[in-house]
Design an enzyme around this catalytic site. Sequence first.
Site, mmCIF file in Angstrom:
data_model
loop_
_atom_site.group_PDB
_atom_site.id
_atom_site.type_symbol
_atom_site.label_atom_id
_atom_site.label_comp_id
_atom_site.label_asym_id
_atom_site.label_seq_id
_atom_site.Cartn_x
_atom_site.Cartn_y
_atom_site.Cartn_z
ATOM 1 N N LYS A 99 -36.176 -101.543 58.422
ATOM 2 C CA LYS A 99 -35.514 -102.037 59.647
ATOM 3 C C LYS A 99 -35.316 -103.542 59.641
ATOM 4 C CE LYS A 99 -40.059 -101.347 60.307
ATOM 5 N NZ LYS A 99 -41.127 -100.662 60.973
ATOM 6 N N GLU A 123 -30.946 -94.217 58.160
ATOM 7 C CA GLU A 123 -31.459 -93.328 59.217
ATOM 8 C C GLU A 123 -32.929 -93.612 59.547
ATOM 9 O OE1 GLU A 123 -29.861 -90.479 61.053
ATOM 10 O OE2 GLU A 123 -31.610 -91.262 62.090
ATOM 11 N N GLY A 128 -38.285 -93.557 62.974
ATOM 12 C CA GLY A 128 -38.964 -92.766 61.934
ATOM 13 C C GLY A 128 -38.181 -91.512 61.589
ATOM 14 N N ILE A 130 -36.838 -89.288 63.522
ATOM 15 C CA ILE A 130 -35.856 -88.795 64.515
ATOM 16 C C ILE A 130 -34.438 -89.000 63.987
ATOM 17 C CG2 ILE A 130 -34.972 -89.057 66.873
ATOM 18 C CD1 ILE A 130 -37.655 -90.370 67.604
ATOM 19 N N GLY A 181 -53.129 -96.508 60.818
ATOM 20 C CA GLY A 181 -52.033 -96.843 59.900
ATOM 21 C C GLY A 181 -50.656 -96.905 60.556
ATOM 22 N N ASP A 195 -40.538 -105.705 66.197
ATOM 23 C CA ASP A 195 -40.119 -104.477 65.513
ATOM 24 C C ASP A 195 -39.139 -103.693 66.398
ATOM 25 O OD1 ASP A 195 -40.646 -102.367 63.322
ATOM 26 O OD2 ASP A 195 -41.139 -101.266 65.144
ATOM 27 N N LYS A 199 -34.981 -102.785 65.822
ATOM 28 C CA LYS A 199 -34.417 -101.437 65.923
ATOM 29 C C LYS A 199 -33.306 -101.402 66.963
ATOM 30 C CE LYS A 199 -38.716 -99.396 64.241
ATOM 31 N NZ LYS A 199 -40.085 -99.012 64.608
ATOM 32 N N GLY A 297 -44.980 -93.003 60.012
ATOM 33 C CA GLY A 297 -45.767 -92.083 59.191
ATOM 34 C C GLY A 297 -45.017 -91.658 57.939
HETATM 35 N N1 HSE Z 1 -44.928 -100.209 63.044
HETATM 36 C C1 HSE Z 1 -43.848 -99.305 63.322
HETATM 37 C C2 HSE Z 1 -44.185 -98.539 64.590
HETATM 38 C C3 HSE Z 1 -43.661 -98.372 62.161
HETATM 39 O O1 HSE Z 1 -45.323 -98.622 65.047
HETATM 40 O O2 HSE Z 1 -43.313 -97.884 65.151
HETATM 41 C C4 HSE Z 1 -42.391 -97.578 62.183
HETATM 42 O O3 HSE Z 1 -41.242 -98.378 62.165
#
Ligand code: HSE
Length: 411
Positions: A99, A123, A128, A130, A181, A195, A199, A297
Site C-alpha cells: 500500500k 487488490e 487485505g 477483501i 502480528g 496506513d 489506503k 494476515g
Molecule cells: N498493519 C496493517 C493493518 C496490515 O493493521 O491493517 C494490513 O495492511
Amino acid sequence: MNVAILGYGVVGSGVAKVIADCATGSCLNYVKDLAVTAIVDIREFPDDPYADIITKDAAKVFADPSIDIVVETIGGATIAYEYTKQALTAGKHVVTSNKELVALHGAELLEIAAEKNVRYLYEASVGGGIPIIRSLRRDLAGNRIERVSGIVNGTTNFILDRMEHGGIPFGQALTEAQELGYAEQDPAADVDGIDARRKLAILASLLMEEDIPDDIIYTEGIRHLQSVDTTIANRLGYKLKLIAAMTRDSEDRMTLIVAPHLVGETHPLASVHGVFNAIYVTGNAIGDAMFYGQGAGTLPTASAVVADIIEIATVPYHEACVERWLPLETDRLILHEEAQVHAFIRLSSAIADRVISALAAYEPRTVITENNSQAIEVGRSVFMSEGALAKCLEEAGVSTDDYAVLRILPL
Ligand code: HSE
C-alpha cells in the site's frame, strides 16, 4: 502462468502456499495451472520446500522469459519501487500488496505498465483479503460512487475493540496487536492513521482516476483516545471506529478524512470487530453495499494477491480498461477547514468551561458527564466548519492530550 515472488515474508510465503494448494485442487479447476518458479529474497531459507528456487538475483528473474508475473511483497517504497519499475519495464505483469508503494508511486507505475502493455494490480493493498479494488474497478464501474467509508486498518480496529470490550488502556492493547502480528514494523503507521490514509488515497485515486497524494488527507490517529471515549460512545448509542472516508459532491468535489468517528450502533460498520476490515460504499445505482473480511494476515492477503494473478491469467489485456491516475486537479478537493463537522468533543472536566465559552457562538451542548470527562455536542443546531472548530479549540488553549473530537459518521 509462471510466477516469481519478490520478498518471501508474511505475505510472499502465503502466496506460495495458496498457489501450491491451488495446484492440488483447492481452487476452481480453470486456475490450476499456476506455478511459483522463482522467489527472490536476500535471506537464506535452507530448509524451505522452495529452497532450490530461492535466489538473491532479481535481475536474472526479470530477464527470464519463462516468468510471466512478478509478485511484489517486499513492502516499503525503496527497493520495492526499483524492482517494480524493472519488472514492468522488462514486460512482466506485477501484482502487489504494498500500500505504501501504490499510494506513493501508483500513478507512475500504472503509466509504465500501460506503456509496456502489462498489468499493475494491487487488490491486496487495501482491505487485505477483501475483494474491494476489483469490485470498484470492474463490478461497480457502472456506478457513480458517492461515498466510501472504511475500516481499513486492522490494528487500530483491534485496539479500539480491546479498549471497549476489555476495558484496557491504549498501550496494552497495542502490545497485544503487535504480539498477534497485525501491526506494521513501525506501529506508528497504524496508530497515527498513516496506513489508513494510504489506503484511502488508493481508493480515492482509483475512483477519481486522479493521483491523490496521501499526505494531503486530513489525518488523526487513535493515540490520544482513552477508554472513556469508548464508554461515551456506547452511552450515546455509537461505536468508536477509525474511519477513512471519501465523499464526493454533485460537482465532483471530494472530502477526504481519516479520523476516529462515532458509528451508529445499527450501522453495519459498527459490527466490524478485531482485525476485520470493512468498506461501506454508496453508489448511485447499487445504493449501499458493504465489503467485509480480514484486513491483514498471511493467507487473507495472499488470497487477494492470487486473485490478481488469476485476473492476469484469465482476462486478456485490453486497451479500453487500462487504468491511469492523471495529475490531480486541485479544485477537486474540498479543503478540510471548509468541511462541515458534527461531533461530540470529549473534554476533561477541568477545561470544559474554557472550551464551552470558546465555542459559545456555536451553541455547544453538554450531553454527558463520565468519569471526570464531559462530552459536548457541536454542529447540530448551528452549522460549524472544521476550520471554526479548530480555531475555537486553539483559542481555548487546550492541548491534544486534553480532548478528543469524536465526529459522527453521516448515515
Ligand atoms: N498493519 C496493517 C493493518 C496490515 O493493521 O491493517 C494490513 O495492511
